[in-house]
Design a protein around this motif. Structure first.
Motif, short mmCIF file in Angstrom:
data_model
loop_
_atom_site.label_atom_id
_atom_site.label_comp_id
_atom_site.label_asym_id
_atom_site.label_seq_id
_atom_site.Cartn_x
_atom_site.Cartn_y
_atom_site.Cartn_z
N ASP A 174 -18.40 -12.17 5.02
CA ASP A 174 -17.93 -10.78 4.99
C ASP A 174 -18.56 -9.95 3.87
O ASP A 174 -18.17 -8.81 3.65
CB ASP A 174 -16.40 -10.74 4.88
CG ASP A 174 -15.90 -11.44 3.62
OD1 ASP A 174 -16.67 -12.17 2.98
OD2 ASP A 174 -14.72 -11.26 3.30
N TYR A 175 -19.56 -10.51 3.19
CA TYR A 175 -20.22 -9.76 2.11
C TYR A 175 -21.01 -8.58 2.68
O TYR A 175 -21.63 -8.68 3.73
CB TYR A 175 -21.19 -10.66 1.33
CG TYR A 175 -22.00 -9.90 0.31
CD1 TYR A 175 -21.45 -9.54 -0.90
CD2 TYR A 175 -23.31 -9.51 0.60
CE1 TYR A 175 -22.18 -8.82 -1.83
CE2 TYR A 175 -24.04 -8.78 -0.32
CZ TYR A 175 -23.47 -8.44 -1.52
OH TYR A 175 -24.19 -7.72 -2.44
N ARG A 176 -20.95 -7.46 1.96
CA ARG A 176 -21.83 -6.34 2.29
C ARG A 176 -22.18 -5.62 1.00
O ARG A 176 -21.38 -5.57 0.05
CB ARG A 176 -21.21 -5.42 3.31
CG ARG A 176 -20.26 -4.40 2.81
CD ARG A 176 -19.77 -3.57 3.98
NE ARG A 176 -19.30 -2.30 3.49
CZ ARG A 176 -18.55 -1.50 4.17
NH1 ARG A 176 -18.18 -1.82 5.38
NH2 ARG A 176 -18.16 -0.36 3.68
N VAL A 177 -23.36 -5.08 0.97
CA VAL A 177 -23.82 -4.33 -0.19
C VAL A 177 -22.98 -3.06 -0.28
O VAL A 177 -22.73 -2.40 0.72
CB VAL A 177 -25.32 -3.97 -0.07
CG1 VAL A 177 -25.77 -3.13 -1.24
CG2 VAL A 177 -26.16 -5.25 0.03
N SER A 178 -22.52 -2.76 -1.47
CA SER A 178 -21.70 -1.56 -1.63
C SER A 178 -22.16 -0.79 -2.87
O SER A 178 -22.87 -1.31 -3.72
CB SER A 178 -20.22 -1.92 -1.74
OG SER A 178 -19.99 -2.69 -2.89
N LEU A 179 -21.73 0.44 -2.93
CA LEU A 179 -22.10 1.32 -4.03
C LEU A 179 -20.86 2.08 -4.46
O LEU A 179 -20.13 2.63 -3.62
CB LEU A 179 -23.18 2.30 -3.57
CG LEU A 179 -23.61 3.39 -4.54
CD1 LEU A 179 -24.30 2.79 -5.76
CD2 LEU A 179 -24.54 4.37 -3.85
#
Length: 97
Positions: free
Chosen positions: A74-79
């Motif tokens: 469930d990892y996703r790049v976020s900002l």
């Protein structure tokens, strides 16, 4: 300044003596400032966050087996972006100077 998983960026909007005098006594923005500046910064920040979420190459990257192994499926790049306008102490972070 790079903090490992975060960056600190700062800039001076104006050096107007009128702004400094007004802000120091009232806490409100004074003459010499663009009243739409904060709105423009907020909109630019939201656009950057939306583009990171929409980026197909980052979605593909998050499914890399090494990333999945370390962070899960469930990892996703976020900002995330924090905004501040007002007085700030500037200088080296984490230094004795």
């Amino acid at each position: 300044k790079n903090f490992g998983d975060a960056f600190l960026a700062s800039w001076t909007v104006t050096k107007s003596p009128a702004l400094v005098d007004t802000y120091s006594t009232t806490g409100e923005l004074g003459p010499g400032t663009d009243p739409e500046l904060a709105d423009a910064v907020l909109i630019a920040s939201l656009k950057a966050i939306a583009e990171v979420r929409r980026a197909k190459d980052l979605q593909v990257y998050s499914q890399n087996p090494k990333i999945v192994k370390g962070f899960g499926w469930d990892y996703r790049v976020s900002l995330g972006i924090g905004l501040h306008m007002g007085w700030a102490v500037e200088g080296a972070v984490g230094s004795n100077r």
